[in-house]
Each structure stands twice: as C-alpha cells, then as structure tokens.
Design an enzyme around this catalytic site. Structure first.
Site, PDB file in Angstrom:
ATOM      1  CG  ASN A   1      -1.777   1.203   1.338  1.00  0.00           C
ATOM      2  OD1 ASN A   1      -1.879   1.976   0.386  1.00  0.00           O
ATOM      3  ND2 ASN A   1      -2.408   1.385   2.489  1.00  0.00           N
ATOM      4  CD1 TRP A   2       3.586   1.309  -2.969  1.00  0.00           C
ATOM      5  CD2 TRP A   2       2.979   2.203  -4.938  1.00  0.00           C
ATOM      6  NE1 TRP A   2       4.167   0.567  -3.960  1.00  0.00           N
ATOM      7  CE2 TRP A   2       3.816   1.093  -5.176  1.00  0.00           C
ATOM      8  CE3 TRP A   2       2.476   2.914  -6.028  1.00  0.00           C
ATOM      9  CZ2 TRP A   2       4.166   0.686  -6.465  1.00  0.00           C
ATOM     10  CZ3 TRP A   2       2.813   2.517  -7.307  1.00  0.00           C
ATOM     11  CH2 TRP A   2       3.655   1.411  -7.524  1.00  0.00           C
ATOM     12  CE  LYS A   3      -0.158   3.113   4.840  1.00  0.00           C
ATOM     13  NZ  LYS A   3       0.027   3.134   6.291  1.00  0.00           N
TER      14      LYS A   3
ATOM     15  CG  HIS B   1      -5.689   1.898   5.582  1.00  0.00           C
ATOM     16  ND1 HIS B   1      -5.206   2.776   6.519  1.00  0.00           N
ATOM     17  CD2 HIS B   1      -4.678   1.020   5.328  1.00  0.00           C
ATOM     18  CE1 HIS B   1      -3.947   2.450   6.810  1.00  0.00           C
ATOM     19  NE2 HIS B   1      -3.623   1.386   6.101  1.00  0.00           N
TER      20      HIS B   1
ATOM     21  CD  GLU C   1      -2.688   5.364   7.014  1.00  0.00           C
ATOM     22  OE1 GLU C   1      -2.764   5.436   5.774  1.00  0.00           O
ATOM     23  OE2 GLU C   1      -1.718   4.852   7.610  1.00  0.00           O
TER      24      GLU C   1
ATOM     25  CD  GLU D   1      -3.242  -2.424   7.693  1.00  0.00           C
ATOM     26  OE1 GLU D   1      -2.243  -2.734   7.031  1.00  0.00           O
ATOM     27  OE2 GLU D   1      -3.755  -1.291   7.652  1.00  0.00           O
TER      28      GLU D   1
ATOM     29  N   GLY E   1       3.095   2.059  10.739  1.00  0.00           N
ATOM     30  CA  GLY E   1       4.073   3.125  10.522  1.00  0.00           C
ATOM     31  C   GLY E   1       4.842   3.528  11.766  1.00  0.00           C
TER      32      GLY E   1
ATOM     33  CB  SER F   1       5.836  -2.116  11.666  1.00  0.00           C
ATOM     34  OG  SER F   1       5.491  -0.772  11.983  1.00  0.00           O
TER      35      SER F   1
ATOM     36  N   GLY G   1       2.868  -1.082   4.205  1.00  0.00           N
ATOM     37  CA  GLY G   1       3.010   0.313   3.825  1.00  0.00           C
ATOM     38  C   GLY G   1       4.459   0.644   3.505  1.00  0.00           C
ATOM     39  N   GLY G   2       5.172   1.171   4.486  1.00  0.00           N
ATOM     40  CA  GLY G   2       6.520   1.701   4.292  1.00  0.00           C
ATOM     41  C   GLY G   2       7.466   0.784   3.524  1.00  0.00           C
TER      42      GLY G   2
END
Ligand SMILES: O=C[C@H](O)COP(=O)(O)O
Length: 251
Positions: free
Chosen positions: A9-11, A95, A97, A167, A173, A213, A234-235
């Site tokens: 997930n590149w956000k 998600h 966020e 999640e 993150g 993470s 993500g990251g």
C-alpha cells in the site's frame, strides 16, 4: 490451502514516474500466479498507467479507496465502475487512516464491500484496534464488531472470496510490530468470527492478512503463522527491492 497475498500500500507516496519505474523492476519477478497474489495499491492517478504496464504479468493493481455509489454528484470521488473499467483488480476498503481521518464508518465500509463484488473487484477489508483498545483488553470485541459489520449481507461464497486485513493501528508506521503470536491470535479470532457467522468452510477459505510495520526481516515469521495468509505493507513496499524481498517469503 489458502493462497498467500502480499499487497503493497503506497498510500500518498510516489510520482507517476516512480510508480512506473517500480513496476518495471518488479513485474516480472513476482511469484507465479498459483503460488501467491502480489498487488500494489496505488493512488488513483497512476492506476490507468499501472494496469497498462502490468498487463500479462502476475502483478495486480489495487485502488486504496473508492465510493460505493454507481455514479452521481460526488465531487472528487471515484466510482467502483470507473476502477473496473480501467481493469483494476482490487480495492482497499476501510483502512484505519480513512476511518480516522476521512469519516469512513462500518456502514460505508459495508456498502463499499458490496459495491466491490458488484464490479468484480477483490475487496481488501481492513479492521484493527487502537492502542487504547489493545491495552484495555477489548481487541477481540472491536475486531469482532468491525468484521461482522463489514461483511453484513454478503453470501458465504462472497465472504470466502474477501481478503480481511488485520491492522492494529498502534503498529502502523510506528516500527512497532505486533508479535507474530499477537498477530496470529487476533487473525485466528477474526477467522472464528467468520466461522460463527458463515460456517467453518468459509472461515477456512477466507484469507486474512496482517499489516503493521511488516518488513523483509519479519515477514517470514509472520507468514509462518497458522492464521496469517499475507501482509498489507506500507513503508516497506515503497522500494522495489524491499517489495521483492517481501515477496520472497511466499515464492
Ligand atoms: O496499509 C498498510 C498499513 O497501514 C501498514 O503500514 P506500515 O507497513 O507502514 O506500518
């Protein structure tokens, strides 16, 4: 045997050129289609180009959100049929966020899941608890309610074809990963919720990812857990070499 699914997930990162360079580096090195599903979840503005660039490969393309309506006066929104028309494969729904910052609710999540099935998009439905919930010991209650509400009204067959991403918000993150035991325990609990609501065969089929993470150095241990069928990352999915290292865990 559930097929693993790794989704990056590149956000709200990357420009179009970076996104295309990434898929060029990755698309012919992903696991075979019968081994695992490999997906990048990209910003809307790159989806068309990425679908074109990945044609004929085993790298799938997902959106990170969508509206649930067919069409209408919803300025700034993207309809499910627009994603399907481009050839997008999947969509992330709910998600944390979006739940925290963009008023996503269990009700809109449920509407979006139904819309995804209507348009043949694989729904990746996110659930997970806050740190406060984890610390007060009510994680199972929270993910139970989120899961039931997200899947309400689906057939057992549709639930079996859904991907649930567990999640824990406190692990996103932050560099704090849930231990593999904690992650597996909650994924197992979510599977038991699916069994209670839709039967054991559906629970045995539904794929449950862990996210929070995930990195190349912890993905193997996470993927070895009995109830974890993949990762929403993500990251560590932003760099092509790191993403390929994640995929190595399911090759
Ligand atoms: O969608 C991905 C998750 O929010 C996890 O993000 P992270 O891997 O950067 O912790």
């Amino acid at each position: 045997m559930r097929k693993p699914i790794i989704a990056g997930n590149w956000k709200m990162f990357k420009l179009k050129g970076d996104a295309l360079a990434f898929v060029e580096a990755v698309k012919n090195n992903v696991p075979a289609a019968d081994k695992a599903d490999s997906i990048v979840c990209a910003p809307f503005v790159f989806l068309d180009a990425l679908v074109e660039a990945t044609k004929g490969t085993n790298l799938g393309v997902a959106a990170q959100n969508m509206h649930f309506e067919e069409e209408g006066a919803f300025t700034g929104e993207i309809a499910p049929r627009m994603l399907a028309d481009l050839g997008v494969n999947a969509v992330v729904i709910g998600h944390s966020e979006r739940r925290e910052m963009f008023n996503e609710t269990d009700e809109t999540v449920n509407k979006k899941v139904h819309a995804a099935f209507k348009h043949n998009l694989l729904p990746i439905v996110c659930v997970g608890e806050s740190l406060e919930v984890r610390e007060n010991g009510t994680t199972n209650d929270v993910v139970d309610a989120q899961t039931v509400k997200a899947l309400a009204g689906l057939t057992a067959e549709q639930v079996a074809g859904t991907v649930i991403a567990y999640e824990p918000i406190w692990a996103i993150g932050t560099g704090k990963t849930a231990t593999s035991e904690q992650a597996n325990e909650t994924c197992g609990y979510i599977r038991s919720v699916v069994a209670r609501e839709y039967g054991q065969a559906t629970a045995d089929a539904v794929r449950i990812q862990y996210g929070g993470s995930v990195k190349p150095d912890n993905v193997v241990e996470l993927m070895a857990q009995s109830d974890i069928d993949g990762a929403l990352v993500g990251g560590a999915s932003l760099d092509s070499e790191s993403f390929l290292a994640l995929l190595d865990a399911v090759k």
